[in-house]
Enzyme design. Structure first.
Site: not given
Length: 252
Positions: A131, A144, A148, A178-179
């Site tokens: 990421s 997070y 990553k 854009g998930t």
């Protein structure tokens, strides 16, 4: 890309989001695809296996079943992961353990189960999902980001360990994609429209990264077209980690 034809690919977290877009891209180019996820994949074109990648026994069984369905494995796409918001002060340590267990240990669990099949392939590749937070400090992403960043380091270590076996290992570092997950975050904002506009405005390209953009990068790294690429991190972030735009000139 004719070298994708009949490539045997296993994608974790492939039932939705980036994983589903990646499965669709592989299928479009003629690959054979198996998906491991906590839920069944809605795509009828893939072999779908329900699996918790933090369970080593279940993971070994799912990888073996995927290899049987595909008649081998040429590539693993370690896409499964979970997000987390907050600083080091927020939440409890169980959250940290869960994020690291899924995003890092789960990735190792899948890869070690797949290694015997990858060693039997003449075009073996592993693509891990890192990421932008591994490269750029972002607020409210401590756990997070830690996971990553570990994926980035793990990718390089795996590449070194297995290059002599003909197994290439790379990772992709997406920006804000854009998930469905980002959509849920925006929906919970006080002003979803304004929050989306602000988020898009922070991207140098003026829009969120499309899942299909990330999928194409994954397909490239998994394919023999990138045969001399290993130990590399490919950023797909609209320029966020690589360029800085000048500030607008103040009105006079």
């Amino acid at each position: 890309m004719s070298d994708i034809q009949d490539l045997k690919v296993v994608i974790t977290g492939g039932a939705a989001g980036i994983g589903a877009a990646t499965a669709a891209e592989f299928l479009t180019q003629g690959a054979r695809v198996a998906v491991l996820d906590l839920t069944e994949s809605p795509d009828e074109g893939v072999a779908s296996f329900v699996c918790d990648i933090t369970d080593e026994g279940a993971t070994r069984a799912a990888i073996a079943a995927a290899a049987e369905a595909l008649d081998g494995i040429d590539a693993i796409v370690n896409n499964a992961g979970i997000g987390a918001q907050g600083t080091v002060e927020d939440g409890d340590l169980d959250l940290w353990r869960k994020v690291l267990d899924v995003n890092v240990v789960g990735m190792a669990c899948v890869t070690r189960a797949a290694l015997p099949y990858l060693r039997a392939s003449d075009r073996a590749a592993v693509v891990n999902m890192s990421s932008i937070v591994a490269l750029v400090g972002l607020v409210q992403r401590a756990a997070y980001a830690a996971s990553k960043g570990a994926v980035l380091a793990l990718t390089k270590a795996m590449a070194a360990d297995h290059v002599g076996e003909g197994i290439r290992v790379n990772c992709v570092a997406p920006g804000t994609v854009g998930t469905e997950w980002v959509g849920r975050l925006l929906a919970n904002a006080a002003d979803p429209v304004a929050e989306r506009a602000a988020l898009e405005g922070r991207q140098p390209m003026g829009r969120l990264v499309a899942p299909e953009d990330v999928a194409k990068a994954v397909v490239f790294l998994a394919s023999p077209a990138s045969g001399s690429v290993t130990g590399t991190c490919l950023s797909v972030d609209g320029g966020t980690s690589g360029i800085q735009l000048p500030r607008p000139t103040p009105a006079t």
